[in-house]
Design an enzyme around this catalytic site. Structure first.
Site: not given
Ligand code: C6P
Length: 423
Positions: A140, A217, A220, A243, A381
């Protein structure tokens, strides 16, 4: 709504009584009860954010109604209660991740801020010209851009381990890229755009052999699977509450205590200090050194309630149901003429990205929305992932434990309608 004659789909197991029990959890989610234009909402955008159970909403409401106060500062009873709940939430995160000590858990705004904290605090401090940071092709942007920024500042190099056409990391290539210059490795536990589950314990052990520090990270992963940072032996792990059925604006960074101790604070301000004079400031102990300013107290309490909620359901039941949804959804969507699934790793979480011949993913998203079905369309993203597959964007359906086989049937039926519109 399986198309008549599709015996293979009709014969797919839809689960047993335990699955029915899990579907009853839908009643716990007020947002899932609504209809849009008279059609019941089908929410299949869980990788972007999940819905929030009533118990989490109540915990936040209770904080605001009964004991809103600042934490670690007040001697009055409300502040003492707020502090207790805030710190209890930290202990819940500690247990969720299997960390040794609650002081290894830093509250942050989310996965993005957690990664930026490590990149700025650990990365800036330890990286030098010629050092290497290794990431994967399926990251991401949150796990790419902070490393690019820190590499630029330090004259370090960003290396990228490639993936194959299924969206699986090429572990031999990863091994080849690891070398004594690799100071930092940053990996997605699960890819948001593809659903690929990476073998992060194995990858971490390989990186440690070269002396690199590893950040995972887990944005997910935490909503779908049990995580044990001691088993993984990672140095840092990040995730976002929103999430994982909690509120927005809060998440957590796990860091090994010994490493966090060596790191400079990310931001300066209240609560992160032990003493301040105009000549010198000394920093607070862990984790407060990294929590400058009034934290998101309500968010942390809400996250704690979400962890309780997840614990009551259990990851075994969640994973079993979601794997059945993934299998069912994959077969149903793959059976559609002209539909190509992007990301077909053997180890996959409940994410299905796809493209449809002759239809832009945004048009798919817009048309299915008219049927009250929420999916995500775009690059998620993860533009380098899209570039790998030669597509500008995909449509993505991502499932949580409250989704049903009927939700997938409605999506499949609507994709057929999309095709009719574009025929
Ligand atoms: N992915 C998606 O629709 P934040 O925005 O900080 O809560 O998470 C960022 C992020 C980091 N790593 C991974 C693997 C992610 O999937 C995400 C967020 C969302 O897939 C929003 S782009």
């Amino acid at each position: 709504m399986i198309r008549s004659g599709d015996m293979e789909l009709q014969n797919l197991p839809k689960g047993d009584d335990s699955v029915k029990d899990l579907l009853q959890t839908r009643d716990d989610f007020p947002a899932l009860q609504q209809s849009l234009q008279g059609k019941p909402l089908v929410y299949l955008d869980n990788a972007a954010t999940t819905q929030t159970p009533r118990s989490v909403i109540e915990a936040i409401k209770n904080f605001y109604e009964c004991h809103k106060a600042n934490v670690h500062r007040g001697v009055h009873q409300l502040s003492i209660r707020a502090t207790k709940q805030y710190e209890q939430a930290r202990s819940k995160v500690q247990r969720l991740l299997g960390a040794k000590d609650a002081h290894e858990i830093v509250f942050v705004r989310g996965a993005t801020e957690g990664i930026n904290l490590v990149a700025n605090s650990y990365g800036l401090q330890h990286l030098q010209a010629g050092d290497e940071v290794l990431i994967t092709e399926m990251e991401h942007h949150s796990n790419i851009v902070p490393w690019q920024m820190v590499c630029e500042k330090r004259g370090a190099k960003l290396k990228v381990a490639p993936m194959n056409e299924k969206g699986e990391l090429l572990v031999e290539e990863y091994a080849r890229l690891l070398n004594p210059k690799t100071r930092m490795v940053a990996l997605a536990h699960i890819s948001n755009a593809l659903g690929t589950i990476n073998p992060v314990a194995e990858l971490t052990a390989m990186a440690h052999k070269q002396g690199a520090v590893v950040l995972i990270d887990g944005a997910q992963a935490v909503p779908h699977m049990a995580v044990d940072v001691l088993d993984l032996d990672c140095d840092f792990y990040v995730f976002s509450s929103h999430k994982a059925f909690g509120p927005t604006g809060i998440g957590a960074l796990y860091g090994k205590g010994a490493l966090l101790e060596t790191m400079q604070p990310y931001q300066g301000g209240g609560d992160m200090i032990s003493s301040v004079t105009f000549d010198k400031t000394t920093y607070n102990r862990l984790p407060y050194k990294f929590e400058a300013g009034t934290p998101n107290v309500a968010g942390a309490i809400g996250l704690g309630a979400a962890i309780d909620y997840l614990g009551a359901i259990g990851y075994d039941a969640i994973a079993a149901h979601e794997q059945r949804l993934l299998e069912y959804g994959t077969r149903a969507l793959a059976a559609i003429d002209g539909l190509r699934i992007i990301g077909t790793a053997a180890a996959k979480a409940s994410v299905i990205s796809f493209v449809l011949e002759g239809v832009h993913p945004h048009d798919i998203g817009t048309i299915v929305d008219q049927e009250a079905i929420a999916i995500r369309a775009g690059h998620h993203c993860a533009q380098p992932t899209m570039q790998h597959f030669g597509v500008p964007a995909t449509a993505r359906a991502s499932f949580a434990f409250y989704n049903s086989f009927e939700d997938i049937d409605r999506l499949v039926a609507t994709i057929h309608k999309v095709q009719e519109v574009f025929a």
